[in-house]
Design a protein around this motif. Structure first.
Motif, mmCIF file in Angstrom:
data_model
loop_
_atom_site.group_PDB
_atom_site.id
_atom_site.type_symbol
_atom_site.label_atom_id
_atom_site.label_comp_id
_atom_site.label_asym_id
_atom_site.label_seq_id
_atom_site.Cartn_x
_atom_site.Cartn_y
_atom_site.Cartn_z
ATOM 1 N N SER A 1 -4.722 -8.293 8.226
ATOM 2 C CA SER A 1 -3.814 -9.077 9.068
ATOM 3 C C SER A 1 -2.385 -9.022 8.531
ATOM 4 C CB SER A 1 -4.293 -10.521 9.175
ATOM 5 O OG SER A 1 -4.238 -11.154 7.914
ATOM 6 N N PHE A 2 -2.209 -8.917 7.223
ATOM 7 C CA PHE A 2 -0.858 -8.830 6.664
ATOM 8 C C PHE A 2 -0.195 -7.517 7.060
ATOM 9 C CE2 PHE A 2 1.996 -7.387 3.288
ATOM 10 C CZ PHE A 2 2.919 -8.408 3.315
ATOM 11 N N TYR A 3 -0.905 -6.403 6.914
ATOM 12 C CA TYR A 3 -0.314 -5.110 7.226
ATOM 13 C C TYR A 3 -0.256 -4.838 8.721
ATOM 14 C CZ TYR A 3 -0.158 -3.864 2.335
ATOM 15 O OH TYR A 3 0.146 -3.829 1.011
ATOM 16 N N ALA A 4 -1.123 -5.422 9.509
ATOM 17 C CA ALA A 4 -1.113 -5.185 10.954
ATOM 18 C C ALA A 4 0.031 -5.914 11.632
ATOM 19 C CB ALA A 4 -2.445 -5.610 11.559
ATOM 20 N N THR A 5 0.452 -7.048 11.114
ATOM 21 C CA THR A 5 1.503 -7.836 11.773
ATOM 22 C C THR A 5 2.889 -7.566 11.223
ATOM 23 O OG1 THR A 5 1.115 -9.673 10.254
ATOM 24 C CG2 THR A 5 -0.076 -9.715 12.347
ATOM 25 N N HIS A 6 3.027 -6.832 10.137
ATOM 26 C CA HIS A 6 4.333 -6.607 9.540
ATOM 27 C C HIS A 6 4.869 -5.203 9.801
ATOM 28 C CE1 HIS A 6 3.246 -10.264 7.477
ATOM 29 N NE2 HIS A 6 4.509 -10.407 7.159
ATOM 30 N N GLU A 7 4.426 -4.581 10.884
ATOM 31 C CA GLU A 7 4.984 -3.273 11.238
ATOM 32 C C GLU A 7 6.298 -3.497 11.973
ATOM 33 O OE1 GLU A 7 2.263 -0.917 13.413
ATOM 34 O OE2 GLU A 7 0.671 -1.164 11.945
ATOM 35 N N GLU A 8 7.315 -2.794 11.552
ATOM 36 C CA GLU A 8 8.622 -2.950 12.163
ATOM 37 C C GLU A 8 8.936 -1.723 13.000
ATOM 38 O OE1 GLU A 8 13.165 -3.415 10.622
ATOM 39 O OE2 GLU A 8 11.601 -4.501 9.558
ATOM 40 N N THR A 9 9.184 -1.933 14.286
ATOM 41 C CA THR A 9 9.506 -0.848 15.189
ATOM 42 C C THR A 9 11.019 -0.753 15.312
ATOM 43 O OG1 THR A 9 7.489 -1.277 16.410
ATOM 44 C CG2 THR A 9 9.136 0.080 17.486
ATOM 45 N N VAL A 10 11.551 0.439 15.115
ATOM 46 C CA VAL A 10 12.989 0.654 15.182
ATOM 47 C C VAL A 10 13.283 1.538 16.388
ATOM 48 C CG1 VAL A 10 14.989 1.595 13.989
ATOM 49 C CG2 VAL A 10 13.174 0.486 12.692
ATOM 50 N N PHE A 11 14.176 1.079 17.264
ATOM 51 C CA PHE A 11 14.576 1.840 18.436
ATOM 52 C C PHE A 11 16.009 2.312 18.256
ATOM 53 C CE2 PHE A 11 11.344 -1.064 20.092
ATOM 54 C CZ PHE A 11 10.494 -0.147 20.688
ATOM 55 N N ARG A 12 16.252 3.552 18.658
ATOM 56 C CA ARG A 12 17.611 4.093 18.630
ATOM 57 C C ARG A 12 18.118 4.094 20.060
ATOM 58 N NH1 ARG A 12 18.234 10.092 16.720
ATOM 59 N NH2 ARG A 12 16.864 10.224 18.503
ATOM 60 N N THR A 13 19.249 3.479 20.313
ATOM 61 C CA THR A 13 19.791 3.376 21.671
ATOM 62 C C THR A 13 21.158 4.038 21.742
ATOM 63 O OG1 THR A 13 20.799 1.227 21.212
ATOM 64 C CG2 THR A 13 18.565 1.215 22.092
ATOM 65 N N GLU A 14 21.515 4.443 22.948
ATOM 66 C CA GLU A 14 22.825 5.040 23.219
ATOM 67 C C GLU A 14 23.403 4.402 24.471
ATOM 68 O OE1 GLU A 14 24.625 7.526 21.738
ATOM 69 O OE2 GLU A 14 23.193 7.622 20.089
ATOM 70 N N LYS A 15 24.704 4.390 24.566
ATOM 71 C CA LYS A 15 25.369 3.888 25.752
ATOM 72 C C LYS A 15 25.283 4.950 26.845
ATOM 73 C CE LYS A 15 29.603 1.728 27.248
ATOM 74 N NZ LYS A 15 30.932 1.259 26.870
ATOM 75 N N VAL A 16 25.043 4.515 28.083
ATOM 76 C CA VAL A 16 24.916 5.437 29.211
ATOM 77 C C VAL A 16 26.293 5.940 29.601
ATOM 78 C CG1 VAL A 16 24.169 5.649 31.606
ATOM 79 C CG2 VAL A 16 22.865 4.238 30.021
#
Length: 64
Positions: A26-41
């Motif tokens: 439960s510690f490792y399953a809930t502490h995943e950090e998703t990083v998104f890279r965004t750009e201006k249209v």
């Protein structure tokens, strides 16, 4: 009497291992950090050029 004590100890040890495993999962399953890279249209021109030499052959030949 000693037989029941051994069975009880095995059950307690297995339960403790299950609890520790669940806590680690439960510690490792809930502490995943998703990083998104965004750009201006922005509007712009697209240019795609492919130059090649050779023979063009179809994947499938159909008689009409």
């Amino acid at each position: 009497m000693k037989g029941w004590l051994k069975v009880l100890m095995v059950v307690v040890v297995l339960a403790a291992m299950a609890v520790v495993g669940w806590l680690i999962y439960s510690f490792y399953a809930t502490h995943e950090e998703t990083v998104f890279r965004t750009e201006k249209v922005a509007r712009g021109d697209l240019m795609s050029v492919i130059s090649s030499s050779g023979t063009v052959e179809p994947e499938e030949l159909v008689n009409v």
